[in-house]
Design a protein around this motif. Sequence first.
Motif, PDB file in Angstrom:
ATOM      1  N   ASP A 112       0.836  -1.213   0.000  1.00 50.58           N
ATOM      2  CA  ASP A 112       0.000   0.000   0.000  1.00 50.58           C
ATOM      3  C   ASP A 112       0.865   1.255   0.000  1.00 50.58           C
ATOM      4  O   ASP A 112       0.601   2.221  -0.734  1.00 50.58           O
ATOM      5  N   ALA A 113       1.910   1.249   0.819  1.00 48.69           N
ATOM      6  CA  ALA A 113       2.759   2.435   0.960  1.00 48.69           C
ATOM      7  C   ALA A 113       3.508   2.754  -0.321  1.00 48.69           C
ATOM      8  O   ALA A 113       3.833   3.919  -0.589  1.00 48.69           O
ATOM      9  N   LEU A 114       3.796   1.732  -1.129  1.00 49.15           N
ATOM     10  CA  LEU A 114       4.550   1.938  -2.362  1.00 49.15           C
ATOM     11  C   LEU A 114       3.661   2.139  -3.587  1.00 49.15           C
ATOM     12  O   LEU A 114       4.149   2.567  -4.641  1.00 49.15           O
ATOM     13  N   SER A 115       2.378   1.848  -3.450  1.00 51.88           N
ATOM     14  CA  SER A 115       1.495   1.840  -4.620  1.00 51.88           C
ATOM     15  C   SER A 115       1.303   3.210  -5.253  1.00 51.88           C
ATOM     16  O   SER A 115       1.052   3.307  -6.450  1.00 51.88           O
ATOM     17  N   LEU A 119       5.583   3.255  -9.178  1.00 55.32           N
ATOM     18  CA  LEU A 119       6.502   2.135  -9.358  1.00 55.32           C
ATOM     19  C   LEU A 119       5.767   0.916  -9.892  1.00 55.32           C
ATOM     20  O   LEU A 119       4.593   0.687  -9.574  1.00 55.32           O
ATOM     21  N   THR A 120       6.448   0.120 -10.682  1.00 55.90           N
ATOM     22  CA  THR A 120       5.960  -1.219 -10.998  1.00 55.90           C
ATOM     23  C   THR A 120       6.284  -2.104  -9.803  1.00 55.90           C
ATOM     24  O   THR A 120       7.424  -2.156  -9.348  1.00 55.90           O
ATOM     25  N   LEU A 121       5.281  -2.794  -9.279  1.00 55.61           N
ATOM     26  CA  LEU A 121       5.446  -3.678  -8.133  1.00 55.61           C
ATOM     27  C   LEU A 121       5.144  -5.106  -8.565  1.00 55.61           C
ATOM     28  O   LEU A 121       4.038  -5.393  -9.038  1.00 55.61           O
ATOM     29  N   GLY A 122       6.128  -5.989  -8.420  1.00 61.34           N
ATOM     30  CA  GLY A 122       5.946  -7.362  -8.854  1.00 61.34           C
ATOM     31  C   GLY A 122       6.626  -8.346  -7.924  1.00 61.34           C
ATOM     32  O   GLY A 122       7.069  -7.993  -6.829  1.00 61.34           O
ATOM     33  N   ARG A 144      -2.463  -7.020  -6.921  1.00 58.94           N
ATOM     34  CA  ARG A 144      -1.730  -5.794  -6.599  1.00 58.94           C
ATOM     35  C   ARG A 144      -0.254  -5.878  -6.967  1.00 58.94           C
ATOM     36  O   ARG A 144       0.472  -4.893  -6.837  1.00 58.94           O
ATOM     37  N   LEU A 145       0.161  -7.051  -7.408  1.00 59.98           N
ATOM     38  CA  LEU A 145       1.559  -7.238  -7.792  1.00 59.98           C
ATOM     39  C   LEU A 145       1.613  -7.866  -9.179  1.00 59.98           C
ATOM     40  O   LEU A 145       1.139  -8.987  -9.391  1.00 59.98           O
ATOM     41  N   ARG A 227       8.273  -2.840   6.445  1.00 63.22           N
ATOM     42  CA  ARG A 227       7.838  -1.459   6.701  1.00 63.22           C
ATOM     43  C   ARG A 227       8.988  -0.461   6.628  1.00 63.22           C
ATOM     44  O   ARG A 227       8.763   0.743   6.527  1.00 63.22           O
ATOM     45  N   GLU A 228      10.212  -0.942   6.685  1.00 66.63           N
ATOM     46  CA  GLU A 228      11.375  -0.071   6.554  1.00 66.63           C
ATOM     47  C   GLU A 228      11.701   0.250   5.093  1.00 66.63           C
ATOM     48  O   GLU A 228      12.512   1.142   4.819  1.00 66.63           O
ATOM     49  N   LEU A 229      11.086  -0.470   4.160  1.00 65.63           N
ATOM     50  CA  LEU A 229      11.458  -0.320   2.752  1.00 65.63           C
ATOM     51  C   LEU A 229      11.123   1.057   2.171  1.00 65.63           C
ATOM     52  O   LEU A 229      11.959   1.634   1.469  1.00 65.63           O
ATOM     53  N   PRO A 230       9.927   1.632   2.397  1.00 63.84           N
ATOM     54  CA  PRO A 230       9.664   2.957   1.828  1.00 63.84           C
ATOM     55  C   PRO A 230      10.697   3.998   2.242  1.00 63.84           C
ATOM     56  O   PRO A 230      11.148   4.799   1.410  1.00 63.84           O
ATOM     57  N   ALA A 231      11.082   3.994   3.506  1.00 61.91           N
ATOM     58  CA  ALA A 231      12.087   4.963   3.960  1.00 61.91           C
ATOM     59  C   ALA A 231      13.434   4.697   3.330  1.00 61.91           C
ATOM     60  O   ALA A 231      14.180   5.625   3.016  1.00 61.91           O
ATOM     61  N   LEU A 232      13.758   3.428   3.142  1.00 61.43           N
ATOM     62  CA  LEU A 232      15.037   3.083   2.495  1.00 61.43           C
ATOM     63  C   LEU A 232      15.049   3.586   1.053  1.00 61.43           C
ATOM     64  O   LEU A 232      16.052   4.101   0.564  1.00 61.43           O
ATOM     65  N   LEU A 233      13.927   3.474   0.364  1.00 66.66           N
ATOM     66  CA  LEU A 233      13.832   3.987  -1.000  1.00 66.66           C
ATOM     67  C   LEU A 233      13.988   5.499  -1.016  1.00 66.66           C
ATOM     68  O   LEU A 233      14.621   6.048  -1.919  1.00 66.66           O
ATOM     69  N   ASP A 234      13.419   6.168  -0.017  1.00 67.65           N
ATOM     70  CA  ASP A 234      13.554   7.619   0.058  1.00 67.65           C
ATOM     71  C   ASP A 234      15.004   8.026   0.214  1.00 67.65           C
ATOM     72  O   ASP A 234      15.454   9.030  -0.335  1.00 67.65           O
TER      73      ASP A 234
END
Length: 234
Positions: A112-115, A119-122, A144-145, A227-234
């Motif tokens: 949800d946070a990345l949608s 981004l393409t999510l797979g 969703r993927l 849950r740490e992934l969105p911040a890591l992408l930032d």
Amino acid sequence: MIRAVLFDLDETLFDHRGAVTHAAVAWTRALAPGHRPRTDIPALWLDLERRHLPAWHAGECSFAEQRRRRLRDFCHLMRLPLPADLDAAYADFLRHYEAAWTAFPDAADTVDALSGRGLTLGVLTNGVPVQQEAKLRRIGLMDRLDPVLTPDALGAFKPAPECYLAAAAKLGLLPQEILLIGDDRELDAIGPSRVGMHGVWLDRHTDRHEAGHHTDRQGPPRITSLRELPALLD
């Protein structure tokens, strides 16, 4: 710029260990009622997966045969009677396994946070497509993927460089535009980095404060929750 995020499935989005724990214990009790339970049953089953799956990946045996080999070894090590029909016995195991299919609590939240980021999510998994897609449907992430990339479509298994390059080609992107995250440090973090793809190791079994966001200067990024992934992408 990252344009696509690919998730491994088992032990990343899907709680494979939990389902195996339920199935291995339930199957053992059904096969040998009264058999004294062992606390290492789940660990033993997972170890046999790691031991026998590479033979299938290398083309040395069929997918069904590596399952039979696992059952033979499991029964031998557990001192269980060997079923006469190993394929039927494995089907019984699968019924217990499928009954316990569930997602990790952080899976849907992270998707949800990345949608909304364009981004393409797979998914990039070493599993067979029928079973892996069934898992995604059960845990509510199939729609969703997209795409769900497996060795059947790519012609190679992780960590072969050809697997990651074929995945990038399927997405129409350069490897460096893709991030892969998964629980296996070699398959999901180090392997993709060898072809220029970004790899992140999801280390669910290490305390967050001990792990930090990075293993060391030479190692891939390491997180302990999706849950740490969105911040890591930032």
